[in-house]
Design a protein around this motif. Sequence first.
Motif, PDB file in Angstrom:
ATOM      1  N   GLY A 222      73.406  65.845  26.992  1.00 34.47           N
ATOM      2  CA  GLY A 222      72.925  66.876  27.897  1.00 34.47           C
ATOM      3  C   GLY A 222      71.412  66.966  27.923  1.00 34.47           C
ATOM      4  O   GLY A 222      70.700  65.999  27.717  1.00 34.47           O
ATOM      5  N   SER A 223      70.899  68.174  28.177  1.00 33.91           N
ATOM      6  CA  SER A 223      69.460  68.382  28.312  1.00 33.91           C
ATOM      7  C   SER A 223      68.786  68.386  26.953  1.00 33.91           C
ATOM      8  O   SER A 223      69.427  68.306  25.907  1.00 33.91           O
ATOM      9  CB  SER A 223      69.198  69.713  29.017  1.00 33.91           C
ATOM     10  OG  SER A 223      69.483  70.789  28.137  1.00 33.91           O
ATOM     11  N   GLY A 224      67.451  68.529  26.974  1.00 32.29           N
ATOM     12  CA  GLY A 224      66.713  68.558  25.719  1.00 32.29           C
ATOM     13  C   GLY A 224      67.151  69.684  24.797  1.00 32.29           C
ATOM     14  O   GLY A 224      67.181  69.534  23.571  1.00 32.29           O
ATOM     15  N   LEU A 225      67.507  70.832  25.387  1.00 34.60           N
ATOM     16  CA  LEU A 225      67.922  71.977  24.582  1.00 34.60           C
ATOM     17  C   LEU A 225      69.354  71.838  24.075  1.00 34.60           C
ATOM     18  O   LEU A 225      69.830  72.713  23.353  1.00 34.60           O
ATOM     19  CB  LEU A 225      67.776  73.269  25.391  1.00 34.60           C
ATOM     20  CG  LEU A 225      66.321  73.733  25.596  1.00 34.60           C
ATOM     21  CD1 LEU A 225      66.267  74.927  26.533  1.00 34.60           C
ATOM     22  CD2 LEU A 225      65.658  74.061  24.275  1.00 34.60           C
ATOM     23  N   ALA A 226      70.032  70.751  24.432  1.00 35.82           N
ATOM     24  CA  ALA A 226      71.378  70.530  23.891  1.00 35.82           C
ATOM     25  C   ALA A 226      71.347  70.340  22.382  1.00 35.82           C
ATOM     26  O   ALA A 226      72.361  70.511  21.705  1.00 35.82           O
ATOM     27  CB  ALA A 226      72.017  69.305  24.556  1.00 35.82           C
ATOM     28  N   ILE A 227      70.177  70.024  21.847  1.00 31.81           N
ATOM     29  CA  ILE A 227      70.068  69.824  20.403  1.00 31.81           C
ATOM     30  C   ILE A 227      70.048  71.141  19.647  1.00 31.81           C
ATOM     31  O   ILE A 227      70.277  71.175  18.439  1.00 31.81           O
ATOM     32  CB  ILE A 227      68.797  69.009  20.069  1.00 31.81           C
ATOM     33  CG1 ILE A 227      68.915  68.368  18.675  1.00 31.81           C
ATOM     34  CG2 ILE A 227      67.540  69.877  20.162  1.00 31.81           C
ATOM     35  CD1 ILE A 227      67.805  67.391  18.364  1.00 31.81           C
ATOM     36  N   VAL A 228      69.815  72.265  20.346  1.00 32.97           N
ATOM     37  CA  VAL A 228      69.655  73.565  19.682  1.00 32.97           C
ATOM     38  C   VAL A 228      70.881  73.960  18.865  1.00 32.97           C
ATOM     39  O   VAL A 228      70.747  74.299  17.679  1.00 32.97           O
ATOM     40  CB  VAL A 228      69.285  74.649  20.707  1.00 32.97           C
ATOM     41  CG1 VAL A 228      69.391  76.054  20.098  1.00 32.97           C
ATOM     42  CG2 VAL A 228      67.861  74.420  21.203  1.00 32.97           C
ATOM     43  N   PRO A 229      72.103  73.964  19.433  1.00 35.81           N
ATOM     44  CA  PRO A 229      73.248  74.367  18.608  1.00 35.81           C
ATOM     45  C   PRO A 229      73.491  73.450  17.421  1.00 35.81           C
ATOM     46  O   PRO A 229      73.882  73.908  16.345  1.00 35.81           O
ATOM     47  CB  PRO A 229      74.430  74.361  19.588  1.00 35.81           C
ATOM     48  CG  PRO A 229      73.983  73.532  20.740  1.00 35.81           C
ATOM     49  CD  PRO A 229      72.501  73.717  20.830  1.00 35.81           C
ATOM     50  N   PHE A 230      73.281  72.164  17.595  1.00 38.34           N
ATOM     51  CA  PHE A 230      73.469  71.232  16.477  1.00 38.34           C
ATOM     52  C   PHE A 230      72.464  71.521  15.370  1.00 38.34           C
ATOM     53  O   PHE A 230      72.816  71.557  14.183  1.00 38.34           O
ATOM     54  CB  PHE A 230      73.321  69.791  16.967  1.00 38.34           C
ATOM     55  CG  PHE A 230      73.780  68.771  15.964  1.00 38.34           C
ATOM     56  CD1 PHE A 230      75.050  68.228  16.045  1.00 38.34           C
ATOM     57  CD2 PHE A 230      72.952  68.357  14.929  1.00 38.34           C
ATOM     58  CE1 PHE A 230      75.492  67.298  15.123  1.00 38.34           C
ATOM     59  CE2 PHE A 230      73.372  67.423  14.000  1.00 38.34           C
ATOM     60  CZ  PHE A 230      74.652  66.896  14.095  1.00 38.34           C
ATOM     61  N   LEU A 231      71.197  71.709  15.737  1.00 35.98           N
ATOM     62  CA  LEU A 231      70.178  72.013  14.733  1.00 35.98           C
ATOM     63  C   LEU A 231      70.459  73.339  14.052  1.00 35.98           C
ATOM     64  O   LEU A 231      70.281  73.476  12.835  1.00 35.98           O
ATOM     65  CB  LEU A 231      68.789  72.043  15.380  1.00 35.98           C
ATOM     66  CG  LEU A 231      68.230  70.724  15.892  1.00 35.98           C
ATOM     67  CD1 LEU A 231      66.766  70.896  16.281  1.00 35.98           C
ATOM     68  CD2 LEU A 231      68.364  69.615  14.867  1.00 35.98           C
ATOM     69  N   HIS A 232      70.879  74.325  14.822  1.00 35.38           N
ATOM     70  CA  HIS A 232      71.159  75.638  14.238  1.00 35.38           C
ATOM     71  C   HIS A 232      72.250  75.541  13.185  1.00 35.38           C
ATOM     72  O   HIS A 232      72.147  76.122  12.100  1.00 35.38           O
ATOM     73  CB  HIS A 232      71.561  76.623  15.339  1.00 35.38           C
ATOM     74  CG  HIS A 232      71.834  78.007  14.835  1.00 35.38           C
ATOM     75  ND1 HIS A 232      73.100  78.455  14.544  1.00 35.38           N
ATOM     76  CD2 HIS A 232      71.002  79.028  14.534  1.00 35.38           C
ATOM     77  CE1 HIS A 232      73.039  79.699  14.113  1.00 35.38           C
ATOM     78  NE2 HIS A 232      71.781  80.074  14.089  1.00 35.38           N
ATOM     79  N   GLU A 233      73.284  74.767  13.497  1.00 36.16           N
ATOM     80  CA  GLU A 233      74.393  74.620  12.542  1.00 36.16           C
ATOM     81  C   GLU A 233      73.918  73.982  11.240  1.00 36.16           C
ATOM     82  O   GLU A 233      74.269  74.422  10.147  1.00 36.16           O
ATOM     83  CB  GLU A 233      75.489  73.768  13.184  1.00 36.16           C
ATOM     84  CG  GLU A 233      76.777  73.681  12.361  1.00 36.16           C
ATOM     85  CD  GLU A 233      76.746  72.556  11.332  1.00 36.16           C
ATOM     86  OE1 GLU A 233      77.460  72.661  10.315  1.00 36.16           O
ATOM     87  OE2 GLU A 233      75.995  71.595  11.553  1.00 36.16           O
ATOM     88  N   GLY A 234      73.102  72.938  11.346  1.00 34.81           N
ATOM     89  CA  GLY A 234      72.695  72.222  10.145  1.00 34.81           C
ATOM     90  C   GLY A 234      71.540  72.857   9.415  1.00 34.81           C
ATOM     91  O   GLY A 234      71.561  73.017   8.190  1.00 34.81           O
TER      92      GLY A 234
END
Length: 376
Positions: A222-234
């Motif tokens: 997805g978009s650049g901000l698609a990484i936000v939930p993954f980073l938040h989890e880790g």
Amino acid sequence: MVPVGLWELVVYFLRLGASGFGGPIALAGYMQRDLIPRRWITEEEYREGLAFSQMMPGPLAAQLAMWIGFIRHGVVGASLVGLVFVLPALLIVVVIAWLYVAYHGLSVVQALFYGMGPTIIAIVARSAYRLALTTVGSDRRLWAIFGVVALVTVVARTEVALLFVAAGLIGVLLYSPPGSWRKATVPLVGLVAAPGTAGLLAIPLLLELGAFFVKAGAFTFGSGLAIVPFLHEGVVMKHHWLTEREFLDAVAVGIITPGPVVITAAFVGFLVAGLSGAVIAAAGVFLPVYLFVLFVGRYIVRYRDKPALKGFVKGATAAASGAIAGAAVILGEGSIFDTWTAVIGVASILILWRFKPPEPLLLAVAGVIGIVLYGR
């Protein structure tokens, strides 16, 4: 076509990385605007590169830049273009991170991010909405995937990475007739098997940090901000490297700096392990992109019209937009906690919806408002 020298291409992407604001779609648009009229690439090459970048996980703009470097000057072109495209944002983020760590106790810094926090939530929510509109559209089955992943993310308080793979496989079943499965096997195997880095997570901090960001770069559709939930989890939930507040600040830094938004990784890395952490985190998040360009790109372009591959991408991207929506809810609980932050959040959504201003500009204004309102 006009033959373009390696260093001409490198200089162009260095300049774009240092001055290109607006996120991945805007950066891809700048490449189309600048390179096709110069006849450095053809319209067909641009479309192929954009299709490849949209189908693969990882930051879209960086992937497209490396693709252009690769088709013009091979491995050396992809390597140098990728390096100079990311380098300006990395240097800016390292300086901001150093100042952030040095002056984090100052009330003016806290006030700045007091105003920016709710605006970040508005930007993330809008990103989820836009990604859903462009990838889900009116397809009820994809909306179901979107809703389930968003709900699971909110209830579990974390992103479940395996849902992306599961959603992709559901997409294959939904959109691919059985006769097309065998033909799409090669790229699908590359998609599913690439993030095999879990075994590194038990070794010392820098390798643990690098392994985490390699997985982040390999799983974010997805978009650049698609990484936000993954980073938040880790970063927040699993490893406890950052607090909720620090994580939101990291996302803000990724948005307000030029270049790819996922440079947020460098800010996180600096807060966790200093300069070496920033370099390793940035290298980790872009490494899968680089390897996909070199080893998977030609197959993705060759098989991009196969129903199985298109179905996998549809399902995985619907899951990504759902995860972003769920992350917006979770992060909103930490940044919207009084009347003023609620007002800033609602106003930001309305302004983004009606006027579509540049996101860094909106964040800057929100920061000034935060300084004025903080402590009242």
